[in-house]
Each structure stands twice: as structure tokens, then as C-alpha cells.
Design a protein around this motif. Sequence first.
Motif, PDB file in Angstrom:
ATOM      1  N   PHE B 118      41.515  59.964  50.432  1.00 41.29           N
ATOM      2  CA  PHE B 118      42.545  59.732  49.500  1.00 41.29           C
ATOM      3  C   PHE B 118      43.721  59.868  50.623  1.00 41.29           C
ATOM      4  O   PHE B 118      45.117  59.842  50.307  1.00 41.29           O
ATOM      5  CB  PHE B 118      42.762  60.856  48.894  1.00 41.29           C
ATOM      6  CG  PHE B 118      41.582  60.232  48.112  1.00 41.29           C
ATOM      7  CD1 PHE B 118      41.909  59.265  46.807  1.00 41.29           C
ATOM      8  CD2 PHE B 118      40.438  60.982  47.708  1.00 41.29           C
ATOM      9  CE1 PHE B 118      41.148  58.637  45.787  1.00 41.29           C
ATOM     10  CE2 PHE B 118      39.362  59.562  46.124  1.00 41.29           C
ATOM     11  CZ  PHE B 118      39.951  60.068  45.650  1.00 41.29           C
ATOM     12  N   PRO B 133      51.464  56.606  47.642  1.00 38.73           N
ATOM     13  CA  PRO B 133      49.840  57.115  48.138  1.00 38.73           C
ATOM     14  C   PRO B 133      48.694  56.901  47.586  1.00 38.73           C
ATOM     15  O   PRO B 133      47.569  57.140  48.057  1.00 38.73           O
ATOM     16  CB  PRO B 133      49.975  59.082  46.789  1.00 38.73           C
ATOM     17  CG  PRO B 133      50.384  58.074  45.896  1.00 38.73           C
ATOM     18  CD  PRO B 133      51.286  56.799  46.472  1.00 38.73           C
ATOM     19  N   TYR B 134      48.673  54.800  46.990  1.00 36.76           N
ATOM     20  CA  TYR B 134      47.376  54.268  46.635  1.00 36.76           C
ATOM     21  C   TYR B 134      47.196  53.699  48.577  1.00 36.76           C
ATOM     22  O   TYR B 134      46.074  53.129  48.011  1.00 36.76           O
ATOM     23  CB  TYR B 134      47.962  53.819  45.731  1.00 36.76           C
ATOM     24  CG  TYR B 134      48.907  53.083  45.972  1.00 36.76           C
ATOM     25  CD1 TYR B 134      50.210  53.864  44.873  1.00 36.76           C
ATOM     26  CD2 TYR B 134      49.393  51.905  45.868  1.00 36.76           C
ATOM     27  CE1 TYR B 134      51.339  53.217  45.081  1.00 36.76           C
ATOM     28  CE2 TYR B 134      50.331  51.253  45.992  1.00 36.76           C
ATOM     29  CZ  TYR B 134      51.723  51.918  45.610  1.00 36.76           C
ATOM     30  OH  TYR B 134      52.923  51.411  45.880  1.00 36.76           O
ATOM     31  N   ASN B 136      45.544  54.363  50.545  1.00 32.31           N
ATOM     32  CA  ASN B 136      45.452  55.312  50.712  1.00 32.31           C
ATOM     33  C   ASN B 136      43.591  54.857  51.726  1.00 32.31           C
ATOM     34  O   ASN B 136      43.062  53.472  52.023  1.00 32.31           O
ATOM     35  CB  ASN B 136      44.313  56.310  50.508  1.00 32.31           C
ATOM     36  CG  ASN B 136      43.887  55.748  49.225  1.00 32.31           C
ATOM     37  OD1 ASN B 136      43.343  54.718  48.936  1.00 32.31           O
ATOM     38  ND2 ASN B 136      44.292  55.960  47.930  1.00 32.31           N
ATOM     39  N   LEU B 138      40.590  54.851  50.965  1.00 29.82           N
ATOM     40  CA  LEU B 138      39.665  54.237  49.765  1.00 29.82           C
ATOM     41  C   LEU B 138      40.080  52.837  49.593  1.00 29.82           C
ATOM     42  O   LEU B 138      39.632  51.733  49.077  1.00 29.82           O
ATOM     43  CB  LEU B 138      40.045  55.222  48.732  1.00 29.82           C
ATOM     44  CG  LEU B 138      38.684  54.511  48.341  1.00 29.82           C
ATOM     45  CD1 LEU B 138      37.225  54.912  48.255  1.00 29.82           C
ATOM     46  CD2 LEU B 138      38.586  55.928  46.866  1.00 29.82           C
ATOM     47  N   ASN B 139      41.344  52.978  49.376  1.00 30.36           N
ATOM     48  CA  ASN B 139      41.656  51.369  48.894  1.00 30.36           C
ATOM     49  C   ASN B 139      41.771  50.425  49.821  1.00 30.36           C
ATOM     50  O   ASN B 139      41.152  49.180  49.821  1.00 30.36           O
ATOM     51  CB  ASN B 139      43.492  51.059  48.907  1.00 30.36           C
ATOM     52  CG  ASN B 139      43.322  50.527  47.470  1.00 30.36           C
ATOM     53  OD1 ASN B 139      42.463  50.203  47.268  1.00 30.36           O
ATOM     54  ND2 ASN B 139      44.803  50.742  46.905  1.00 30.36           N
ATOM     55  N   ILE B 142      37.962  49.543  48.716  1.00 29.25           N
ATOM     56  CA  ILE B 142      38.401  48.780  47.700  1.00 29.25           C
ATOM     57  C   ILE B 142      38.589  46.945  47.798  1.00 29.25           C
ATOM     58  O   ILE B 142      37.526  46.408  47.245  1.00 29.25           O
ATOM     59  CB  ILE B 142      38.639  49.344  46.944  1.00 29.25           C
ATOM     60  CG1 ILE B 142      38.225  50.558  45.857  1.00 29.25           C
ATOM     61  CG2 ILE B 142      39.825  48.259  45.747  1.00 29.25           C
ATOM     62  CD1 ILE B 142      39.466  51.283  45.631  1.00 29.25           C
TER      63      ILE B 142
END
Lengths: 159, 159
Positions: B118, B133-134, B136, B138-139, B142
Motif C-alpha cells: 500500500f 493513495p491508490y 500504490n 499493489l495497483n 493489478i
Amino acid sequence: MNNNEIMVKMVLDRWFALIARFEGLLNTLTDEQLQKEIAPGKNRGIYLLGHLIAVHDDMLPLLNFGDKMHTELNEPFIKSPDKATLQIIEAKELRAIWSSFNAILTKKINGVQPEEWFQKHTAVSPEDFINEPYRNKLNILITRTSHLSYHIGQLVLLG
Amino acid sequence: MNNNEIMVKMVLDRWFALIARFEGLLNTLTDEQLQKEIAPGKNRGIYLLGHLIAVHDDMLPLLNFGDKMHTELNEPFIKSPDKATLQIIEAKELRAIWSSFNAILTKKINGVQPEEWFQKHTAVSPEDFINEPYRNKLNILITRTSHLSYHIGQLVLLG
């Protein structure tokens, strides 16, 4: 924005980006192009369109949104491979079904609260969910997103 | 398992499932099949293999894992379309690069703690990350997962 909200936004953004890409692509393809095979001997565009509607329709019961709306697409577009059954649904009709169905699914997805996405989907029992908490509603969206991307990669070959 | 751990597991499971599917597929294809176009006039299998290595190589700096390892693949497999540059890398060699590179990437991905996913990736500034903050690490995984799925959908057509 807490981490739950961040996670849900990342997954939903990806889903809706691919839905938009699919719809943009569909709009550039004629009904005649949809009748063509994506590669020699492979699925036709129209099959992939019907298949995506049928698979997304399955998300309604899985996400506890209600019953499937297009059970008539199950046999020709999920259970059967392309060209195995008599194709009686025209491209024009499938486009219309996609549009109305996707509008409904979009509304339902947008109505889910972030924390609800971490609740179990309907195909897992409460007992199993205790040990497998990743079998939640968000995971349904994650797996269907990669399924959608897989078929966009194919449909783009018709252009 | 807290929600962060659940989310990371869902995303990593999807990534590794598609990596396994890609490698299974690659193993069923001969070097001759990789030289073929996925559909008439479209990219060849060998281009997609090189493209996937080059795009995954970019994940190293983005995820702060280190420098890119295969900058030589950038020009022929990201900047240029297929058949635009002289193809000097053989399928056999690309397969070997994939294997060794993917083993390294896998190890690095598995070494990240759930909460680290994150944190911001390297292409976003600390200032922008406060409001977004998205964006990150992990994105990154994705979006690369749906990219991988898109090309698996194409590569499967060579079988």
C-alpha cells in the motif's frame, strides 16, 4: 480514504476501465466484423459478445444482486463452444442486451459499500468463508476483470 | 487474516495463476509456433513473449525492486511494433530470459510485506500520493495482471 476504500477503488477502476475499453471496441466493430472468427478456426466475435454477457450475468446471483436475467444465453454461450448450437441471436440484439444489462450491473456494483465487498459471495458456505475470507465479493470482480481482459485481447484482433 | 492481507492475497493469487497459465501455454508451443502471427497480420507469438518480459522488467523500478535487467528488450518489444526492427533474439533465448527473469521477479514479489503493497510506487510523487493513495505498489500488480491476461488471450490462439 482507508485501505478498504483504496482496495475497492483500485479493483472497480480496473473493471470499469476494461468495460469502457470493451464498449469502445464494440462500437468500432460492424455486425459483419462480429460474424468473423478472431483467428482462423477460433471463436467468432459474436460468440465472445454473448459469452461476456452470460458470464457477467452469472455475477448477479454470485454477488447477491438477484437472479440471472439472461438464462437463455447460458446454453449457447457458456455450455456450448462457438458454432455448436444454432445461432438464433443476431448481433444487433446482443448489442442491445449488453447495453441494458451492463447498465443494470454497473448500477448494482456502484451501490455496494466498500466494506460489503469483503463479505462472502454466494457460492461459498459461511463455514468455509471463516478459513477462506478471500472468497469474497471483491474477488468475483477481480477474477471477472481478468476474464474480460483476456477476451478483449481477442476481440481487438477483429479491428 | 486482516483485510490488507486478504486483499494482497487476492491480487497475488490472480497474478501467479496467470503467470502459471502463461508458462503452461508457452511450454505447449514450439519455437515454430511462436514465429506465427496470432491472427493474420497481427503480432507474432515471439513478439508477445518479448513484450511481456519487457513490460514485467519495468515493474522492477516501479516497485522499487531495483533497475531494469533487460533494457535491450525495450526498443524491439515496447517502443517498436512487431516486425519493425530486425529481430535478432531467438525464441530459445527469450524463453531462457523469461525463466530466469520471472524467477527473480517472483522472489521479489513474495518478499514484500502486505502493508508495503500500500506504499506508493516510484512513478508517483509523495505529494500526489497524499491525494491519490491508490497509486500504490499493489495497483501496479493489478494493472499488469490485466495486461498479462489480455496477451494470454491472444497467445492461446497459436495452439
